[in-house]
Design an enzyme around this catalytic site. Structure first.
Site, PDB file in Angstrom:
ATOM      1  N   ASP A  72      28.732  41.648  43.348  1.00  0.00           N
ATOM      2  CA  ASP A  72      28.779  42.178  41.982  1.00  0.00           C
ATOM      3  C   ASP A  72      27.685  41.593  41.094  1.00  0.00           C
ATOM      4  O   ASP A  72      26.985  40.652  41.482  1.00  0.00           O
ATOM      5  CB  ASP A  72      30.170  41.942  41.362  1.00  0.00           C
ATOM      6  N   ASN A 127      43.907  36.794  38.383  1.00  0.00           N
ATOM      7  CA  ASN A 127      44.683  38.039  38.311  1.00  0.00           C
ATOM      8  C   ASN A 127      44.655  38.802  39.635  1.00  0.00           C
ATOM      9  O   ASN A 127      45.061  39.955  39.706  1.00  0.00           O
ATOM     10  CB  ASN A 127      44.163  38.936  37.185  1.00  0.00           C
ATOM     11  N   GLU A 132      39.350  44.783  39.251  1.00  0.00           N
ATOM     12  CA  GLU A 132      40.463  44.257  38.467  1.00  0.00           C
ATOM     13  C   GLU A 132      41.765  44.973  38.848  1.00  0.00           C
ATOM     14  O   GLU A 132      41.725  46.034  39.484  1.00  0.00           O
ATOM     15  CB  GLU A 132      40.176  44.448  36.966  1.00  0.00           C
TER      16      GLU A 132
END
Ligand code: F6R
Length: 243
Positions: free
Chosen positions: A67, A135, A142
């Site tokens: 990324d 998370n 995400e």
């Protein structure tokens, strides 16, 4: 998933590094997927030490990074391009022309993502290195990201921005978007090694391994892959049941 628990981050890093060193030794033209962030730093230091001592060559490998932040130039001190060069690439003999990092500084992000996907399809990753977000994110996928996603532009979770603010002078400076390989790209890798250390990763690690395979924990998608090795220190492994 194979789970390996170590007493400390140093041991974890040494053992995770062997996965890459052995891969590159057995196939000097390996395709390696790299991650940024704190988790693989120990592994990268081990690769650098090994390179100095044993001359393991990276000259002919092809690299793909997971990324990159969107909206910052690759020469920005917090770009992932800069991170990889500073923390690994400039210390080993990797050939710059074999380095692939998505660009987050483009006015045609769609085209950038398409080109990255095409290149990944042509050159399947032999070993992908991953960290995990608190998370449960992998790459910058995400919670809520579809498991069939490929390289795309994403909106970063506020918690991810807060976690990464430690690298910037203020939270406001942390980009709000990024470009990331998708979960499908990651699952297409022949082998995945995931590194997590510290108690603040224990919940995410638990959900990745024991939770349902669900978009709410992107890393749980790794349960569908048959060649994943998870490298944990005892703190990140804290919530897992003893075997
Ligand atoms: C980095 C990446 C992220 C990190 C994750 C954990 O390229 O894709 O998924 O691996 O945010 O970050 P650290 O290792 O800094 O805790």
């Amino acid at each position: 998933m194979k789970i390996k628990v170590f007493d400390n981050y140093e041991e974890l890093s040494k053992n995770a590094a062997l996965e890459i060193i052995n891969q590159v030794k057995s196939n000097p033209e390996s395709v390696i997927g790299f991650a940024t962030g704190s988790s693989p730093m120990g592994l990268y230091n081990e690769l650098i030490n090994d390179y100095k001592l044993n001359n393991t060559s990276y000259r002919n490998i092809l690299s793909f990074n997971l990324d990159e932040y969107f909206g910052i130039d690759r020469n920005h001190s917090q770009s992932y391009y800069h991170f990889m060069h500073t923390n690994l690439f400039k210390h080993i003999d990797i050939d710059d022309k074999n380095v692939n990092i998505p660009s987050g500084y483009t006015n045609n992000v769609k085209l950038e993502c398409e080109a990255y996907n095409k290149k990944l399809d042509k050159n399947p990753i032999d070993v992908q290195i991953l960290g995990i977000g608190r998370n449960g994110h992998i790459g910058f996928n995400e919670p809520g990201t579809k498991f069939d996603s490929v390289t795309h532009q994403v909106e970063l979770d506020e918690n991810t921005r807060i976690d990464n603010a430690r690298f910037f002078s203020s939270l406001e400076e942390v980009p709000t978007q990024a470009v990331t390989m998708g979960i499908k790209n990651i699952l297409n890798s022949k082998k995945v090694i995931l590194i997590a250390s510290g108690e603040n990763k224990a919940d995410a690690v638990y959900s990745m391994i024991n939770g349902p395979v669900d978009q709410s924990c992107p890393a749980s998608a790794l349960q569908m892959h048959d060649n994943v090795v998870v490298f944990l220190d005892k703190f990140a492994a804290k919530k897992l049941k003893k075997a």
